[in-house]
Design a protein around this motif. Sequence first.
Motif, short mmCIF file in Angstrom:
data_model
loop_
_atom_site.label_atom_id
_atom_site.label_comp_id
_atom_site.label_asym_id
_atom_site.label_seq_id
_atom_site.Cartn_x
_atom_site.Cartn_y
_atom_site.Cartn_z
N GLU A 158 0.81 -1.22 0.00
CA GLU A 158 0.00 0.00 0.00
C GLU A 158 0.84 1.26 0.00
O GLU A 158 0.50 2.24 -0.66
N THR A 159 1.93 1.25 0.76
CA THR A 159 2.71 2.47 0.93
C THR A 159 3.93 2.53 0.02
O THR A 159 4.43 3.61 -0.25
N GLY A 160 4.41 1.37 -0.42
CA GLY A 160 5.65 1.35 -1.19
C GLY A 160 6.87 1.57 -0.31
O GLY A 160 7.97 1.80 -0.79
N LEU A 161 6.67 1.50 0.99
CA LEU A 161 7.73 1.72 1.96
C LEU A 161 7.99 0.44 2.74
O LEU A 161 7.27 -0.53 2.59
N GLY A 162 8.96 0.47 3.60
CA GLY A 162 9.27 -0.68 4.44
C GLY A 162 8.36 -0.79 5.64
O GLY A 162 8.58 -1.61 6.52
N TYR A 163 7.36 0.04 5.72
CA TYR A 163 6.39 0.02 6.81
C TYR A 163 5.03 0.41 6.25
O TYR A 163 4.92 1.00 5.17
N GLY A 164 3.99 0.03 6.98
CA GLY A 164 2.64 0.24 6.48
C GLY A 164 1.89 1.36 7.19
O GLY A 164 2.40 1.99 8.13
N ILE A 165 0.68 1.59 6.74
CA ILE A 165 -0.18 2.63 7.30
C ILE A 165 -0.39 2.42 8.80
O ILE A 165 -0.35 3.38 9.58
N GLU A 166 -0.58 1.17 9.21
CA GLU A 166 -0.80 0.90 10.63
C GLU A 166 0.43 1.16 11.49
O GLU A 166 0.31 1.33 12.71
N ASP A 167 1.60 1.15 10.88
CA ASP A 167 2.83 1.41 11.63
C ASP A 167 3.00 2.89 11.97
O ASP A 167 3.73 3.25 12.88
N MET A 168 2.32 3.74 11.21
CA MET A 168 2.43 5.18 11.39
C MET A 168 1.41 5.65 12.43
O MET A 168 0.45 4.97 12.73
N THR A 169 1.66 6.83 12.98
CA THR A 169 0.77 7.44 13.95
C THR A 169 -0.03 8.52 13.24
O THR A 169 0.54 9.36 12.55
N TRP A 170 -1.35 8.48 13.42
CA TRP A 170 -2.25 9.40 12.71
C TRP A 170 -3.07 10.21 13.70
O TRP A 170 -3.37 9.75 14.80
N PHE A 171 -3.45 11.42 13.28
CA PHE A 171 -4.20 12.35 14.11
C PHE A 171 -5.35 12.94 13.32
O PHE A 171 -5.32 12.96 12.10
N GLU A 172 -6.35 13.44 14.02
CA GLU A 172 -7.50 14.05 13.36
C GLU A 172 -7.07 15.32 12.63
O GLU A 172 -6.45 16.21 13.24
N ALA A 173 -7.43 15.42 11.36
CA ALA A 173 -7.06 16.58 10.55
C ALA A 173 -7.66 17.87 11.11
O ALA A 173 -7.04 18.93 11.03
N THR A 174 -8.85 17.77 11.69
CA THR A 174 -9.49 18.98 12.25
C THR A 174 -8.66 19.56 13.39
O THR A 174 -8.52 20.78 13.50
N GLU A 175 -8.09 18.69 14.22
CA GLU A 175 -7.25 19.17 15.33
C GLU A 175 -5.99 19.84 14.82
O GLU A 175 -5.58 20.88 15.33
N GLY A 176 -5.37 19.21 13.83
CA GLY A 176 -4.15 19.79 13.26
C GLY A 176 -4.41 21.13 12.61
O GLY A 176 -3.65 22.09 12.81
N ARG A 177 -5.49 21.22 11.85
CA ARG A 177 -5.84 22.47 11.19
C ARG A 177 -6.08 23.56 12.23
O ARG A 177 -5.59 24.69 12.09
N SER A 178 -6.79 23.24 13.31
CA SER A 178 -7.06 24.22 14.37
C SER A 178 -5.77 24.74 15.00
O SER A 178 -5.59 25.95 15.15
N SER A 179 -4.88 23.83 15.35
CA SER A 179 -3.61 24.25 15.96
C SER A 179 -2.80 25.11 15.00
O SER A 179 -2.25 26.15 15.39
N MET A 180 -2.75 24.71 13.75
CA MET A 180 -1.95 25.47 12.78
C MET A 180 -2.56 26.83 12.46
O MET A 180 -1.83 27.79 12.24
N GLN A 181 -3.87 26.93 12.48
CA GLN A 181 -4.51 28.23 12.26
C GLN A 181 -4.20 29.18 13.41
O GLN A 181 -3.91 30.36 13.20
#
Length: 145
Positions: free
Chosen positions: A73-96
């Motif tokens: 899926e990723t073309g990398l040596g690790y997959g999506i589940e190996d990564m840490t993900w966060f809600e986009a709404t929270e990130g957008r709020s902090s960055m704004q």
Amino acid sequence: MGMTLWIHVLEGREYSKDSDDHTLMYRHAESLDALCEEAGVRKLSEFFDFTDLEYSYAEEDDDSGAEPPVDPETGLGYGIEDMTWFEATEGRSSMQVLRERIAAGSVPELSSDQRKDLLEELDDCIALLEGPAGRSARFHLAVIE
């Protein structure tokens, strides 16, 4: 080579693989975290994902000579589940909030050129999160060396 941040967005099982460098966001993360804390929003560094960095270091330490398997899926040596993900709404709020405070001059150690460049980095991230935030997507800021 220096450290930087890449923003990746995950919608369903599809994630963005390319990103501009956001070096100033990484370099000034401590000051930016303090601004977030003052504003009562999630700290920028809480959105960091170290998966790529950890994978790169582990690969350097591996002296077996064997090619690591590539995730389909990723073309990398690790997959999506190996990564840490966060809600986009929270990130957008902090960055704004960060964008508003930096534009107001809340980080005095920044030169005017650095302030301009940091605002551009934040604008890039905010723009990338705008649509996905409305679709309950997730994101992270990958720490890349």
